[in-house]
Write an enzyme that holds these catalytic residues in place. Structure first.
Site, PDB file in Angstrom:
ATOM      1  N   GLY A 109      37.281  43.984  37.803  1.00 57.62           N
ATOM      2  CA  GLY A 109      35.846  44.240  37.646  1.00 57.62           C
ATOM      3  C   GLY A 109      35.112  44.073  38.960  1.00 57.62           C
ATOM      4  NE  ARG A 126      33.028  42.549  44.812  1.00 55.10           N
ATOM      5  CZ  ARG A 126      32.403  42.559  45.986  1.00 55.10           C
ATOM      6  NH1 ARG A 126      32.767  41.717  46.932  1.00 55.10           N
ATOM      7  NH2 ARG A 126      31.412  43.410  46.209  1.00 55.10           N
ATOM      8  CG  HIS A 127      35.359  46.591  43.546  1.00 53.19           C
ATOM      9  ND1 HIS A 127      34.961  46.584  44.856  1.00 53.19           N
ATOM     10  CD2 HIS A 127      34.269  46.282  42.818  1.00 53.19           C
ATOM     11  CE1 HIS A 127      33.686  46.295  44.929  1.00 53.19           C
ATOM     12  NE2 HIS A 127      33.226  46.091  43.700  1.00 53.19           N
ATOM     13  N   GLY A 128      38.506  46.095  45.615  1.00 58.47           N
ATOM     14  CA  GLY A 128      38.651  45.883  47.054  1.00 58.47           C
ATOM     15  C   GLY A 128      37.493  46.468  47.849  1.00 58.47           C
ATOM     16  CB  ALA A 163      40.453  41.822  47.087  1.00 62.26           C
TER      17      ALA A 163
END
Ligand SMILES: *[C@@H]1O[C@H](CO)[C@@H](O)[C@H](O)[C@H]1NC(C)=O
Ligand SMILES: *[C@@H]1O[C@H](CO)[C@@H](O)[C@H](O)[C@H]1NC(C)=O
Length: 468
Positions: free
Chosen positions: A355, A81-83, A398
Protein backbone atom coordinates in the site's frame (compact mmCIF):
# COMPACT_ATOMS: atom_id res chain seq x y z
CA UNK A 1 24.38 -12.77 -11.80
CA UNK A 2 23.10 -9.98 -9.64
CA UNK A 3 22.79 -6.60 -11.32
CA UNK A 4 23.51 -3.38 -9.52
CA UNK A 5 20.84 -1.38 -11.33
CA UNK A 6 21.05 2.33 -12.09
CA UNK A 7 21.89 3.39 -8.60
CA UNK A 8 24.66 0.92 -8.02
CA UNK A 9 26.09 1.60 -11.45
CA UNK A 10 26.13 5.30 -10.71
CA UNK A 11 28.03 4.74 -7.49
CA UNK A 12 30.40 2.38 -9.23
CA UNK A 13 30.97 4.99 -11.94
CA UNK A 14 31.66 7.61 -9.31
CA UNK A 15 34.29 5.55 -7.63
CA UNK A 16 36.02 4.88 -10.95
CA UNK A 17 36.32 8.49 -12.06
CA UNK A 18 37.10 10.55 -8.99
CA UNK A 19 39.35 12.93 -10.94
CA UNK A 20 36.65 13.94 -13.40
CA UNK A 21 34.06 14.39 -10.70
CA UNK A 22 36.34 16.50 -8.60
CA UNK A 23 37.20 18.88 -11.41
CA UNK A 24 33.61 19.40 -12.57
CA UNK A 25 31.87 19.63 -9.20
CA UNK A 26 34.56 20.45 -6.66
CA UNK A 27 34.49 18.06 -3.71
CA UNK A 28 30.78 17.40 -3.87
CA UNK A 29 29.79 14.08 -2.30
CA UNK A 30 27.49 11.87 -4.36
CA UNK A 31 24.60 12.06 -1.89
CA UNK A 32 23.36 15.50 -0.78
CA UNK A 33 23.74 15.96 2.97
CA UNK A 34 20.04 16.85 3.22
CA UNK A 35 18.96 13.46 1.83
CA UNK A 36 17.85 12.08 5.18
CA UNK A 37 15.21 14.80 5.63
CA UNK A 38 12.93 14.24 2.66
CA UNK A 39 10.01 12.88 4.72
CA UNK A 40 7.93 10.43 2.68
CA UNK A 41 10.21 11.17 -0.30
CA UNK A 42 13.26 9.75 1.46
CA UNK A 43 15.13 6.82 -0.07
CA UNK A 44 15.09 3.58 1.91
CA UNK A 45 18.92 3.64 1.78
CA UNK A 46 18.97 6.77 3.95
CA UNK A 47 17.33 4.72 6.69
CA UNK A 48 19.48 1.62 6.02
CA UNK A 49 22.85 3.03 4.85
CA UNK A 50 24.44 -0.46 4.85
CA UNK A 51 22.41 -1.17 1.72
CA UNK A 52 24.45 1.38 -0.23
CA UNK A 53 27.44 -0.92 0.11
CA UNK A 54 25.52 -4.15 -0.46
CA UNK A 55 21.78 -3.99 -1.20
CA UNK A 56 21.43 -7.67 -0.29
CA UNK A 57 22.92 -7.28 3.19
CA UNK A 58 20.95 -9.30 5.69
CA UNK A 59 21.75 -9.30 9.38
CA UNK A 60 20.01 -12.31 10.89
CA UNK A 61 20.53 -10.91 14.39
CA UNK A 62 17.46 -8.73 13.80
CA UNK A 63 15.35 -11.84 14.41
CA UNK A 64 15.13 -12.02 18.17
CA UNK A 65 13.16 -14.80 19.76
CA UNK A 66 14.40 -15.37 23.34
CA UNK A 67 17.91 -16.88 23.17
CA UNK A 68 17.15 -19.69 25.62
CA UNK A 69 14.01 -20.89 23.83
CA UNK A 70 13.76 -23.05 20.74
CA UNK A 71 11.70 -21.11 18.15
CA UNK A 72 10.93 -21.38 14.45
CA UNK A 73 9.25 -18.69 12.34
CA UNK A 74 5.87 -19.95 11.10
CA UNK A 75 4.37 -16.85 9.54
CA UNK A 76 5.36 -13.46 8.16
CA UNK A 77 2.96 -10.57 7.62
CA UNK A 78 4.55 -7.68 5.75
CA UNK A 79 2.79 -4.37 5.13
CA UNK A 80 4.93 -2.63 2.53
CA UNK A 81 4.84 0.82 0.97
CA UNK A 82 5.40 1.06 -2.80
CA UNK A 83 8.93 1.91 -3.96
CA UNK A 84 10.37 5.16 -5.34
CA UNK A 85 7.99 6.92 -7.66
CA UNK A 86 7.55 9.94 -9.89
CA UNK A 87 5.91 13.05 -8.43
CA UNK A 88 2.17 13.33 -8.73
CA UNK A 89 0.59 15.91 -11.05
CA UNK A 90 0.16 18.53 -8.32
CA UNK A 91 3.89 18.57 -7.59
CA UNK A 92 4.87 18.33 -11.25
CA UNK A 93 2.90 21.55 -11.90
CA UNK A 94 4.66 23.27 -9.00
CA UNK A 95 8.03 22.17 -10.35
CA UNK A 96 7.14 23.64 -13.76
CA UNK A 97 6.16 26.95 -12.19
CA UNK A 98 9.32 27.09 -10.10
CA UNK A 99 11.70 26.28 -12.93
CA UNK A 100 10.04 28.94 -15.13
CA UNK A 101 10.54 31.61 -12.48
CA UNK A 102 14.09 30.58 -11.71
CA UNK A 103 15.23 30.25 -15.33
CA UNK A 104 13.40 33.33 -16.64
CA UNK A 105 16.39 35.66 -16.80
CA UNK A 106 18.93 32.89 -17.01
CA UNK A 107 21.01 34.74 -19.58
CA UNK A 108 21.70 37.43 -17.01
CA UNK A 109 23.25 34.94 -14.60
CA UNK A 110 26.65 36.31 -13.77
CA UNK A 111 29.68 34.28 -14.77
CA UNK A 112 30.96 34.90 -11.26
CA UNK A 113 28.03 33.13 -9.59
CA UNK A 114 28.64 29.68 -8.13
CA UNK A 115 28.83 26.66 -10.39
CA UNK A 116 25.63 25.13 -9.06
CA UNK A 117 23.69 28.37 -9.56
CA UNK A 118 24.81 28.63 -13.19
CA UNK A 119 24.00 24.95 -13.58
CA UNK A 120 20.55 25.44 -12.15
CA UNK A 121 19.66 28.62 -14.04
CA UNK A 122 21.19 27.89 -17.44
CA UNK A 123 21.62 24.17 -17.92
CA UNK A 124 19.13 22.30 -15.77
CA UNK A 125 16.43 20.84 -17.95
CA UNK A 126 12.95 20.37 -16.69
CA UNK A 127 12.21 16.69 -17.39
CA UNK A 128 9.03 16.00 -15.41
CA UNK A 129 5.88 15.46 -17.47
CA UNK A 130 2.33 15.16 -16.22
CA UNK A 131 1.86 11.61 -17.51
CA UNK A 132 4.44 10.44 -14.94
CA UNK A 133 1.78 11.05 -12.31
CA UNK A 134 2.98 9.06 -9.30
CA UNK A 135 4.07 5.96 -11.21
CA UNK A 136 6.70 3.60 -9.90
CA UNK A 137 10.17 4.32 -11.33
CA UNK A 138 12.85 1.78 -12.19
CA UNK A 139 14.59 2.39 -8.90
CA UNK A 140 11.23 1.73 -7.24
CA UNK A 141 11.03 -1.73 -8.82
CA UNK A 142 14.52 -2.40 -7.52
CA UNK A 143 13.51 -1.25 -4.03
CA UNK A 144 10.88 -4.01 -3.91
CA UNK A 145 12.95 -6.66 -5.67
CA UNK A 146 15.82 -6.19 -3.25
CA UNK A 147 13.52 -6.12 -0.23
CA UNK A 148 11.97 -9.41 -1.40
CA UNK A 149 15.40 -10.96 -1.80
CA UNK A 150 16.49 -9.90 1.67
CA UNK A 151 13.26 -11.20 3.19
CA UNK A 152 13.64 -14.50 1.34
CA UNK A 153 17.12 -14.80 2.84
CA UNK A 154 15.79 -14.02 6.31
CA UNK A 155 12.80 -16.39 6.04
CA UNK A 156 13.83 -19.23 3.73
CA UNK A 157 11.15 -21.60 5.05
CA UNK A 158 8.33 -19.05 4.64
CA UNK A 159 9.18 -17.24 1.39
CA UNK A 160 10.17 -20.50 -0.25
CA UNK A 161 9.91 -21.55 -3.85
CA UNK A 162 7.59 -24.38 -2.94
CA UNK A 163 5.24 -22.09 -1.00
CA UNK A 164 5.19 -19.74 -3.96
CA UNK A 165 4.55 -22.51 -6.47
CA UNK A 166 1.71 -23.91 -4.39
CA UNK A 167 0.28 -20.39 -4.11
CA UNK A 168 0.32 -20.48 -0.34
CA UNK A 169 1.75 -16.96 -0.02
CA UNK A 170 -0.93 -14.32 -0.29
CA UNK A 171 -0.31 -11.03 -2.12
CA UNK A 172 -2.74 -8.15 -1.67
CA UNK A 173 -2.29 -4.67 -3.09
CA UNK A 174 -3.91 -1.26 -3.40
CA UNK A 175 -5.33 -0.65 -6.88
CA UNK A 176 -2.91 2.23 -7.58
CA UNK A 177 -0.56 1.59 -10.45
CA UNK A 178 2.60 2.14 -8.31
CA UNK A 179 1.41 -0.48 -5.81
CA UNK A 180 0.47 -3.10 -8.40
CA UNK A 181 3.88 -2.58 -10.03
CA UNK A 182 5.47 -2.92 -6.58
CA UNK A 183 3.77 -6.22 -5.75
CA UNK A 184 4.92 -7.56 -9.14
CA UNK A 185 8.47 -6.35 -8.50
CA UNK A 186 8.41 -8.12 -5.13
CA UNK A 187 7.50 -11.37 -6.88
CA UNK A 188 10.25 -10.76 -9.47
CA UNK A 189 12.67 -10.38 -6.56
CA UNK A 190 11.64 -13.77 -5.17
CA UNK A 191 12.13 -15.39 -8.58
CA UNK A 192 15.58 -13.80 -8.83
CA UNK A 193 16.41 -15.12 -5.37
CA UNK A 194 15.64 -18.64 -6.55
CA UNK A 195 17.56 -18.11 -9.79
CA UNK A 196 14.40 -18.29 -11.88
CA UNK A 197 14.32 -14.86 -13.46
CA UNK A 198 14.17 -16.27 -16.99
CA UNK A 199 10.81 -17.91 -16.58
CA UNK A 200 7.49 -16.22 -17.36
CA UNK A 201 6.58 -14.30 -14.22
CA UNK A 202 2.95 -15.47 -13.70
CA UNK A 203 2.19 -12.81 -11.12
CA UNK A 204 -0.59 -13.42 -8.68
CA UNK A 205 -2.15 -10.83 -6.48
CA UNK A 206 -5.49 -9.58 -5.29
CA UNK A 207 -6.48 -5.90 -5.40
CA UNK A 208 -8.24 -4.82 -2.21
CA UNK A 209 -8.80 -1.12 -1.58
CA UNK A 210 -11.04 -1.74 1.42
CA UNK A 211 -7.94 -3.10 3.13
CA UNK A 212 -5.17 -1.01 1.61
CA UNK A 213 -6.96 2.31 0.95
CA UNK A 214 -9.31 2.27 3.94
CA UNK A 215 -8.66 6.00 4.46
CA UNK A 216 -10.72 7.10 1.46
CA UNK A 217 -13.67 4.90 2.49
CA UNK A 218 -14.00 6.14 6.06
CA UNK A 219 -16.62 8.91 5.96
CA UNK A 220 -15.83 10.29 9.42
CA UNK A 221 -12.19 10.59 8.38
CA UNK A 222 -12.85 12.14 4.97
CA UNK A 223 -15.26 14.72 6.39
CA UNK A 224 -13.50 15.35 9.69
CA UNK A 225 -9.89 15.48 8.52
CA UNK A 226 -9.26 15.10 4.79
CA UNK A 227 -11.77 17.75 3.66
CA UNK A 228 -11.56 19.88 6.80
CA UNK A 229 -9.14 22.77 6.61
CA UNK A 230 -9.16 23.42 10.36
CA UNK A 231 -7.96 19.87 11.01
CA UNK A 232 -4.59 20.84 9.49
CA UNK A 233 -4.41 24.30 11.05
CA UNK A 234 -0.96 23.62 12.58
CA UNK A 235 0.47 22.89 9.14
CA UNK A 236 -0.89 26.14 7.68
CA UNK A 237 0.44 28.13 10.61
CA UNK A 238 3.90 26.60 10.35
CA UNK A 239 3.98 27.19 6.60
CA UNK A 240 3.81 30.93 7.27
CA UNK A 241 5.67 30.88 10.59
CA UNK A 242 9.12 32.27 11.41
CA UNK A 243 11.11 29.11 10.62
CA UNK A 244 9.64 28.65 7.13
CA UNK A 245 9.89 32.40 6.43
CA UNK A 246 13.62 32.29 7.16
CA UNK A 247 14.11 29.36 4.77
CA UNK A 248 12.13 31.19 2.11
CA UNK A 249 14.15 34.39 2.54
CA UNK A 250 17.47 32.56 2.30
CA UNK A 251 16.38 30.74 -0.84
CA UNK A 252 15.18 33.98 -2.49
CA UNK A 253 18.53 35.61 -1.69
CA UNK A 254 20.54 32.75 -3.11
CA UNK A 255 18.51 32.90 -6.31
CA UNK A 256 18.39 36.69 -6.46
CA UNK A 257 14.60 36.53 -6.70
CA UNK A 258 12.19 38.94 -5.12
CA UNK A 259 10.58 37.37 -2.10
CA UNK A 260 6.98 37.72 -3.27
CA UNK A 261 7.59 35.39 -6.23
CA UNK A 262 8.62 32.55 -3.97
CA UNK A 263 5.66 31.02 -2.15
CA UNK A 264 6.18 28.35 0.57
CA UNK A 265 4.84 25.78 -1.94
CA UNK A 266 7.57 26.70 -4.42
CA UNK A 267 10.24 26.47 -1.70
CA UNK A 268 9.01 22.96 -1.06
CA UNK A 269 8.98 22.20 -4.81
CA UNK A 270 12.72 22.99 -4.98
CA UNK A 271 13.36 20.66 -2.04
CA UNK A 272 11.35 17.96 -3.80
CA UNK A 273 13.31 18.34 -7.07
CA UNK A 274 16.44 17.60 -5.04
CA UNK A 275 14.72 14.53 -3.59
CA UNK A 276 13.37 13.27 -6.92
CA UNK A 277 16.62 13.68 -8.83
CA UNK A 278 18.33 11.63 -6.12
CA UNK A 279 15.67 8.92 -5.74
CA UNK A 280 14.87 8.57 -9.46
CA UNK A 281 18.16 9.35 -11.20
CA UNK A 282 20.68 8.91 -8.38
CA UNK A 283 22.14 12.32 -9.05
CA UNK A 284 23.09 15.20 -6.82
CA UNK A 285 20.82 17.89 -8.20
CA UNK A 286 21.94 21.55 -8.31
CA UNK A 287 18.64 22.36 -6.57
CA UNK A 288 19.97 20.76 -3.40
CA UNK A 289 22.43 23.63 -2.88
CA UNK A 290 19.57 25.97 -2.07
CA UNK A 291 19.24 24.28 1.32
CA UNK A 292 21.56 23.57 4.19
CA UNK A 293 20.90 20.98 6.85
CA UNK A 294 19.00 23.34 9.14
CA UNK A 295 16.72 24.40 6.25
CA UNK A 296 16.09 20.74 5.47
CA UNK A 297 15.11 20.06 9.08
CA UNK A 298 12.52 22.83 8.89
CA UNK A 299 11.07 21.42 5.66
CA UNK A 300 11.09 17.93 7.13
CA UNK A 301 9.18 19.23 10.14
CA UNK A 302 6.60 20.82 7.86
CA UNK A 303 6.00 17.49 6.19
CA UNK A 304 5.95 15.65 9.55
CA UNK A 305 3.35 18.11 10.84
CA UNK A 306 1.17 17.34 7.84
CA UNK A 307 1.47 13.58 8.27
CA UNK A 308 0.95 13.81 12.02
CA UNK A 309 -2.26 15.83 11.75
CA UNK A 310 -3.55 14.15 8.62
CA UNK A 311 -2.56 10.49 9.01
CA UNK A 312 -1.45 9.83 12.54
CA UNK A 313 -1.98 10.67 16.21
CA UNK A 314 -3.26 14.20 15.49
CA UNK A 315 -6.83 12.95 15.11
CA UNK A 316 -7.98 9.61 16.53
CA UNK A 317 -10.19 8.89 13.54
CA UNK A 318 -7.11 8.75 11.25
CA UNK A 319 -5.76 5.70 13.07
CA UNK A 320 -9.22 4.17 13.63
CA UNK A 321 -9.85 4.24 9.88
CA UNK A 322 -7.26 1.41 9.65
CA UNK A 323 -9.38 -0.96 11.78
CA UNK A 324 -10.19 -3.23 8.80
CA UNK A 325 -6.48 -3.77 8.13
CA UNK A 326 -5.75 -4.24 11.84
CA UNK A 327 -8.42 -6.97 12.13
CA UNK A 328 -7.30 -8.61 8.89
CA UNK A 329 -3.73 -8.88 10.20
CA UNK A 330 -4.73 -10.30 13.58
CA UNK A 331 -7.14 -12.78 12.01
CA UNK A 332 -4.27 -13.99 9.83
CA UNK A 333 -1.94 -14.26 12.85
CA UNK A 334 -4.61 -16.03 14.92
CA UNK A 335 -5.00 -18.66 12.21
CA UNK A 336 -1.26 -19.09 11.74
CA UNK A 337 -0.64 -19.47 15.47
CA UNK A 338 -3.49 -21.86 16.23
CA UNK A 339 -2.44 -25.32 17.49
CA UNK A 340 -2.81 -27.91 14.77
CA UNK A 341 -3.29 -31.60 14.53
CA UNK A 342 -0.98 -33.27 12.05
CA UNK A 343 -3.95 -33.73 9.68
CA UNK A 344 -4.74 -29.98 9.53
CA UNK A 345 -3.64 -27.92 6.57
CA UNK A 346 -0.42 -26.02 7.17
CA UNK A 347 -0.92 -22.33 8.01
CA UNK A 348 -0.39 -19.54 5.50
CA UNK A 349 3.37 -18.92 5.56
CA UNK A 350 3.30 -15.30 4.47
CA UNK A 351 0.94 -12.45 3.77
CA UNK A 352 2.35 -9.61 1.68
CA UNK A 353 0.25 -6.43 1.74
CA UNK A 354 1.31 -3.53 -0.49
CA UNK A 355 0.00 0.00 0.00
CA UNK A 356 0.95 3.57 0.74
CA UNK A 357 2.49 5.77 3.42
CA UNK A 358 -1.17 6.63 4.08
CA UNK A 359 -1.79 2.94 4.75
CA UNK A 360 1.15 2.45 7.11
CA UNK A 361 0.97 5.61 9.21
CA UNK A 362 -2.58 5.13 10.52
CA UNK A 363 -1.86 1.47 11.28
CA UNK A 364 1.39 2.25 13.13
CA UNK A 365 -0.48 4.94 15.05
CA UNK A 366 -3.28 2.55 15.92
CA UNK A 367 -0.64 0.18 17.31
CA UNK A 368 0.49 3.04 19.57
CA UNK A 369 3.91 3.51 17.94
CA UNK A 370 5.87 6.77 17.55
CA UNK A 371 3.61 8.61 19.98
CA UNK A 372 5.62 11.36 21.68
CA UNK A 373 4.64 13.03 24.95
CA UNK A 374 4.02 16.38 23.30
CA UNK A 375 2.37 16.59 19.89
CA UNK A 376 4.24 18.61 17.25
CA UNK A 377 2.63 22.00 16.58
CA UNK A 378 3.38 25.16 14.60
CA UNK A 379 4.89 26.80 17.68
CA UNK A 380 7.05 24.09 19.29
CA UNK A 381 9.55 23.32 16.52
CA UNK A 382 12.48 24.10 18.82
CA UNK A 383 11.47 21.49 21.40
CA UNK A 384 10.74 18.74 18.83
CA UNK A 385 14.27 17.89 17.67
CA UNK A 386 14.25 14.63 19.59
CA UNK A 387 10.77 13.53 18.49
CA UNK A 388 10.25 9.91 17.49
CA UNK A 389 7.66 10.85 14.86
CA UNK A 390 9.95 11.40 11.88
CA UNK A 391 8.44 10.35 8.58
CA UNK A 392 11.88 10.28 6.95
CA UNK A 393 12.73 7.37 9.25
CA UNK A 394 9.30 5.72 9.41
CA UNK A 395 7.86 5.86 5.89
CA UNK A 396 10.58 6.23 3.25
CA UNK A 397 9.94 4.54 -0.11
CA UNK A 398 9.52 0.75 0.35
CA UNK A 399 8.92 1.25 4.09
CA UNK A 400 7.75 -1.93 5.74
CA UNK A 401 6.15 -3.24 8.87
CA UNK A 402 7.01 -6.87 9.51
CA UNK A 403 5.22 -9.13 11.96
CA UNK A 404 7.02 -12.41 12.52
CA UNK A 405 5.15 -15.17 14.29
CA UNK A 406 7.35 -17.84 15.87
CA UNK A 407 6.39 -21.23 17.17
CA UNK A 408 8.26 -21.47 20.50
CA UNK A 409 8.43 -23.87 23.43
CA UNK A 410 6.25 -21.63 25.57
CA UNK A 411 3.77 -20.97 22.77
CA UNK A 412 3.59 -18.58 19.81
CA UNK A 413 5.58 -15.34 19.96
CA UNK A 414 5.34 -12.24 17.82
CA UNK A 415 8.09 -9.85 16.79
CA UNK A 416 7.60 -6.43 15.24
CA UNK A 417 10.11 -4.84 12.88
CA UNK A 418 9.91 -1.50 11.12
CA UNK A 419 12.12 -1.16 8.04
CA UNK A 420 13.98 -4.33 9.00
CA UNK A 421 14.82 -2.95 12.46
CA UNK A 422 13.34 -4.50 15.62
CA UNK A 423 10.89 -2.29 17.52
CA UNK A 424 9.05 -3.18 20.71
CA UNK A 425 5.29 -3.06 21.09
CA UNK A 426 4.34 -0.26 23.47
CA UNK A 427 4.48 -1.46 27.11
CA UNK A 428 5.88 -4.91 26.27
CA UNK A 429 9.39 -5.63 27.46
CA UNK A 430 10.64 -8.24 25.01
CA UNK A 431 11.60 -8.12 21.34
CA UNK A 432 9.40 -11.14 20.70
CA UNK A 433 6.77 -11.33 23.45
CA UNK A 434 4.29 -14.18 23.72
CA UNK A 435 1.54 -13.71 21.15
CA UNK A 436 -1.09 -13.92 23.88
CA UNK A 437 0.56 -10.96 25.65
CA UNK A 438 0.42 -8.93 22.44
CA UNK A 439 -3.26 -9.81 22.06
CA UNK A 440 -3.85 -8.78 25.67
CA UNK A 441 -2.12 -5.44 25.05
CA UNK A 442 -4.43 -4.78 22.08
CA UNK A 443 -7.52 -6.31 23.68
CA UNK A 444 -9.45 -3.02 23.47
CA UNK A 445 -8.87 -2.91 19.71
CA UNK A 446 -9.44 -6.61 19.09
CA UNK A 447 -12.80 -6.32 20.84
CA UNK A 448 -13.68 -2.99 19.25
CA UNK A 449 -12.11 -0.91 16.52
CA UNK A 450 -15.26 -1.23 14.51
CA UNK A 451 -15.08 0.42 11.10
CA UNK A 452 -18.86 0.78 10.72
CA UNK A 453 -19.25 2.45 14.06
CA UNK A 454 -16.16 4.67 13.93
CA UNK A 455 -16.42 5.67 10.29
CA UNK A 456 -20.13 5.57 9.53
CA UNK A 457 -21.46 6.36 12.98
CA UNK A 458 -23.54 3.18 13.07
CA UNK A 459 -24.11 1.86 16.58
CA UNK A 460 -23.60 -1.82 15.78
CA UNK A 461 -20.96 -3.08 13.39
CA UNK A 462 -20.85 -6.18 11.28
CA UNK A 463 -17.42 -7.11 12.62
CA UNK A 464 -16.83 -10.39 14.44
CA UNK A 465 -16.55 -8.72 17.83
CA UNK A 466 -18.83 -6.32 19.64
CA UNK A 467 -17.88 -4.33 22.69
CA UNK A 468 -19.70 -5.01 25.97
C1 LIG B 1 24.19 -7.20 13.06
O1 LIG B 1 23.42 -6.42 13.94
C2 LIG B 1 23.91 -6.40 15.28
C3 LIG B 1 22.94 -5.61 16.10
O2 LIG B 1 21.65 -5.97 15.83
C4 LIG B 1 25.29 -5.82 15.32
O3 LIG B 1 25.80 -5.84 16.63
C5 LIG B 1 26.21 -6.59 14.38
O4 LIG B 1 27.46 -5.96 14.32
C6 LIG B 1 25.61 -6.67 12.99
N1 LIG B 1 26.42 -7.54 12.17
C7 LIG B 1 26.86 -7.18 10.97
C8 LIG B 1 27.67 -8.20 10.24
O5 LIG B 1 26.63 -6.09 10.49
C1 LIG C 1 -12.75 20.03 11.60
O1 LIG C 1 -11.63 19.96 12.45
C2 LIG C 1 -11.80 20.67 13.66
C3 LIG C 1 -10.47 20.65 14.38
O2 LIG C 1 -9.97 19.35 14.53
C4 LIG C 1 -12.93 20.05 14.46
O3 LIG C 1 -13.11 20.75 15.70
C5 LIG C 1 -14.21 20.09 13.64
O4 LIG C 1 -15.24 19.42 14.31
C6 LIG C 1 -13.99 19.46 12.28
N1 LIG C 1 -15.14 19.63 11.42
C7 LIG C 1 -15.86 18.61 10.93
C8 LIG C 1 -16.94 18.96 9.98
O5 LIG C 1 -15.65 17.44 11.24
Amino acid sequence: MFQLGTHGLFLAALSLVPARISCSFGSVPDVPDIAAYFGTKTRYEEVKPNLLRDPLTVNTSILRPPPGELCTPVHLTAVIRHGSRYPTVKNIRRIHRLSEIVQKDAARTSESSTVWLQELRKHWEQWFTEDMDGRLVRKGREDLQLLARRLATLFPSLLSEENMRKRRISFVTSSKHRCVSSVEAFQDGLQQHWGRQDEAPGYSHEVDDELMRFFERCRAYVEGVENNRTALAEVEKFKHGVEMEAVRRRMAEKLGLSLHLLTPDLVEAAFFICSYELSIKSIHSPWCFLFDESDAKVLEYKSDLKQFWKRSHGHTISSLSSCPLFHHIFRTLDKAGRPRRSTDAAPEPASILVGHAETLLPLLSLLGLYKDQTPPTASNYQSQHGRSFRTSRIVPYAANLLLVLYDCQRGPRLQLLINETPLRFPDLQEDAPLYRDVRAAYRHLLDGCDFQRECEGRPEGRGPNTEL
